[in-house]
Design an enzyme around this catalytic site. Sequence first.
Site, PDB file in Angstrom:
ATOM      1  N   MET A 269      19.255  31.969  62.413  1.00 29.30           N
ATOM      2  CA  MET A 269      17.890  31.449  62.397  1.00 29.30           C
ATOM      3  C   MET A 269      16.975  32.363  63.200  1.00 29.30           C
ATOM      4  O   MET A 269      17.285  32.755  64.325  1.00 29.30           O
ATOM      5  CB  MET A 269      17.904  30.020  62.976  1.00 29.30           C
ATOM      6  CG  MET A 269      16.547  29.382  63.067  1.00 29.30           C
ATOM      7  SD  MET A 269      15.793  29.163  61.417  1.00 29.30           S
ATOM      8  CE  MET A 269      14.073  29.365  61.830  1.00 29.30           C
ATOM      9  N   GLU A 270      15.835  32.650  62.591  1.00 33.42           N
ATOM     10  CA  GLU A 270      14.936  33.689  63.100  1.00 33.42           C
ATOM     11  C   GLU A 270      13.943  33.221  64.160  1.00 33.42           C
ATOM     12  O   GLU A 270      12.861  33.802  64.275  1.00 33.42           O
ATOM     13  CB  GLU A 270      14.164  34.275  61.912  1.00 33.42           C
ATOM     14  CG  GLU A 270      13.131  33.322  61.249  1.00 33.42           C
ATOM     15  CD  GLU A 270      13.644  32.586  60.020  1.00 33.42           C
ATOM     16  OE1 GLU A 270      14.865  32.409  59.903  1.00 33.42           O
ATOM     17  OE2 GLU A 270      12.818  32.178  59.184  1.00 33.42           O
ATOM     18  N   GLU A 304      17.286  38.581  59.969  1.00 31.34           N
ATOM     19  CA  GLU A 304      16.567  37.759  60.962  1.00 31.34           C
ATOM     20  C   GLU A 304      15.537  38.604  61.699  1.00 31.34           C
ATOM     21  O   GLU A 304      14.447  38.141  62.008  1.00 31.34           O
ATOM     22  CB  GLU A 304      17.543  37.111  61.958  1.00 31.34           C
ATOM     23  CG  GLU A 304      18.676  36.291  61.331  1.00 31.34           C
ATOM     24  CD  GLU A 304      18.237  35.295  60.271  1.00 31.34           C
ATOM     25  OE1 GLU A 304      17.098  34.808  60.338  1.00 31.34           O
ATOM     26  OE2 GLU A 304      19.040  35.022  59.347  1.00 31.34           O
TER      27      GLU A 304
HETATM   28  N1  B3K Z   1      15.470  30.633  57.858  1.00 26.63           N
HETATM   29  C1  B3K Z   1      16.833  30.271  58.109  1.00 26.63           C
HETATM   30  C2  B3K Z   1      17.335  29.201  57.210  1.00 26.63           C
HETATM   31  C3  B3K Z   1      17.096  27.823  57.666  1.00 26.63           C
HETATM   32  C4  B3K Z   1      17.854  26.871  56.781  1.00 26.63           C
HETATM   33  C5  B3K Z   1      17.585  25.462  57.088  1.00 26.63           C
HETATM   34  N2  B3K Z   1      18.399  24.580  56.277  1.00 26.63           N
HETATM   35  C6  B3K Z   1      17.749  31.445  57.987  1.00 26.63           C
HETATM   36  C7  B3K Z   1      17.240  32.583  57.195  1.00 26.63           C
HETATM   37  O1  B3K Z   1      17.003  32.511  56.017  1.00 26.63           O
HETATM   38  O2  B3K Z   1      17.039  33.604  57.783  1.00 26.63           O
HETATM   39 ZN    ZN Z   2      15.759  34.166  55.924  1.00 27.92          ZN
END
Ligand code: B3K
Ligand code: ZN
Length: 868
Positions: A269-270, A304
């Site tokens: 998660m970023e 990320e």
């Molecule tokens: N943005 C997060 C994904 C979040 C998922 C929530 N169910 C990781 C990514 O795509 O970089």
């Molecule tokens: Zn992403």
Amino acid sequence: MNIAANPVVQADETVYLKDYQKPTYLVESVHLDIQVFDDYTIVNSVLHMQRQAEGPLVLLGRELELKCVKINDDVLSEAQYQLDTEQLVILNTPEKLKLETSVHIHPETNTMLEGLYKAGDLFVTQNEPEGFRKITFYPDRPDVLSVFTTRVEADKKYPILLANGNLLEKGEVNATRHYAIWEDPTKKPAYLFACVVGDLAVLKDHYVTSEGRDVALEIYAIEKDIPKCHIAMEALKHSMRWDEEHYGLPYDLDNYMIVAVSQFNMGAMENKGLNIFNTACVLADEEYTTDGAIMRVQSVIAHEYFHNWTGNRITCRDWFQLCLKEGLTVFRDQSFSEDLQSAAVQRIDDVSVLKSHQFPEDAGPLSHPPRPDHFVEINNFYTATVYEKGAEINRMMATLLGKAKYRAGTDEYFRRHDGQAVTVEDWITSLSAGSGVDLSAFLRWYNQPGTPTLHVHADYDATAKTYQLSFKQSLKANAKYPDLKAVPIPVAVALFNPNTGEQYTLHSSDLFENHVQDGMYLFDQDEASIVFTDVAQAPVVSLLRNFSAPVNLVFDYSDDALAFLIQHETNGFNQWQATQTLLERILLNGHAAQSYIDALKHTLPAVVKKDPLLASRLLDVPSENYLASLIDNNYSPEHVKAIRSQLIQTVAEAMGEFWKDTYKSLDPAKQSEFSQAMGERALKNIMLSYMATQKDKEVFDLAFAQFSDSKNITERLGALKVLVWYDAPQATDALATFYTRFKDEPLALDQWFMIQAAHPNLTEAQLKALATHPDYDLGTPNRIRAVIGGLNSRPVNAWSFGVQHAVELAKYLDEKNPIIGSRLLQALSRWYTLAEPKRSEVLQALKDVQPSIRSKNVSETLSSILNA
Ligand code: B3K
Ligand code: ZN
């Protein structure tokens, strides 16, 4: 008061893109005070808010114990607000206000791994998309951006206290407790908020940006995993340089932190300046981590990091726009990875994922446009379509524009929208304005579901020396999206001289202006044709080179033409694609295997020497699951398994000593370059698996020696698979040895579970034994995925006793971790293609579980699947 008109606040109902409304209040600043105790956590928040649109002040909150709410220092009585399970609505609020809330939450019992939760001894957050509302009351939507100051307080047994931004202050509260205050100077939506409390060690490094900013880099993990953080650290620095060079984007804060956690619902998660990673996507070491997983670590680190601009500094207006940040960021990480290894192999691997996951998703009941127009539970839309098809759309535009224009377009996007929450339209408009090329037709790709089929027909006129290609496109009718239009399809074409194998220089007035030499034709109507002139002899055509568009190609290749392309195509991707198309015909249409075998014999020896990794991919046989995705009714998993093993047997025998000779000629340990060694290892493992079809003692001895002698886990596991899946006499010993060696290394142990669950003749009892093993843990998604992933790789097992297993697990996870429960059911979405009686049996199992499902996640998936 009209709460229902605001799409974000309709609980348990479908949310529509067309209902989007601006938030009623902006948040100018947020001050959080998070006090972690063993059996509860206090969250005090102070929000400075300013009205910007008509309507009530709506704060979203879920599972929060509200202790106090104040506006401008006055405590509100219950009559002054409305509180339900999803929101706190405050009536008669002034234009400008200070809102204070105090809540208690329970990370220590949070099994959903969303919001603030406890993973082992570590407290971490996961707030995308809607987790922040489980921490405090807040307008938890991506178009509310604010600056956050966070005070974190905990017992001193947790020495590490982290939040986004810069550390302002830290100190003691009393003899047992301490605190830290962090301030993030960049405005961000709440889904990018993160904090971490625990006892972790850290690997430190630094990076000087192109602007001269010296950035402290820190990767936090448990002490014994710190040596496994070096590959990620190098990948991080590499990503930072790459984004400066390719997109002109430097990093903007003084620190960048990554925290490794073993219980995580997805890859990573970023969060702004404080990424939180599944250990599987950050820890890497050749002793414990396979080559494939090492490549994945590097690509997720890059992904990320790239979000810092595509996602964080420029974020999404609403969650319908998810593919704006995800599709673009996946395209960016794929391009980064193409620079790390053989670009052709990277493309092969990316397209394999697309075709084996996204194409079937888009052909079944879960099909949706990359930008959906409605959803019940947004967590269900972190899909292959949003990510992978989203990436393909960006790739098509980038390919069409060429490097310089694409860069002018992206520069314009960052210039216009830095600091904003935007839409897919904003992206396309900026890209068009900056590049000077109108790309608005690509919006159709974002808004329509389904994989287009591209029909191509060829005619050669020997007298006129012309070669005509006629194109038609079609999209499967979709009741929910009746108005489907032709999409722009870039078609990369090459023509080859059938005698010499050389590529013809193309003469045609119909190719796209920038790409005449590259043979790029932009087909953007229902039907059209192009004519090549001065073509001396009927050519062999290669279409969609490098997979220039995510479509199903229908072209009447002869087996000979495909065999020709395997030998002569210089685009590694299309060379591989020719092997796959030929194999599909052999497997599904009963064509003879001889032309494939002859082409391999001619082609492989040279490729083995030049690019062992590509050679390993040229030996790919489409998986049972991929073949299943091409069968729309009366699918028999047993039949597909049988024809596939028959083919492998035939190829194994026809190539004679090639496997053993090649196996013996490879020595990955002697290669100094990782990518070269990885190629040799991949090839070695494939050679071994082909040899194993003979099931003789010599091969099993070779496999056991490889298993025992190598320190590299890719080699160990390659050998272990052969021993276990072919029931070699050494299998039990090897499994026991592996277990003893790796029982305290969860990621390696996941592989041990996976290999056993993927046994081709797994029994129900063996599956049960794995699922009740003392090391099996329903609180750790990686472990669940290891077993389910192994099981699902064998459709014969997955579609028999595997169904009951999946359904029971989904029922359990519906309550404990519905995000994972819902994913698990998605794998059953093609039940309706099965031959009877399986079809009815699976349908019944799905129907039986429906009444006990409670979560929005699982019930939305289940009802979509049942509507197939
Ligand atoms: N943005 C997060 C994904 C979040 C998922 C929530 N169910 C990781 C990514 O795509 O970089
Ligand atoms: Zn992403």
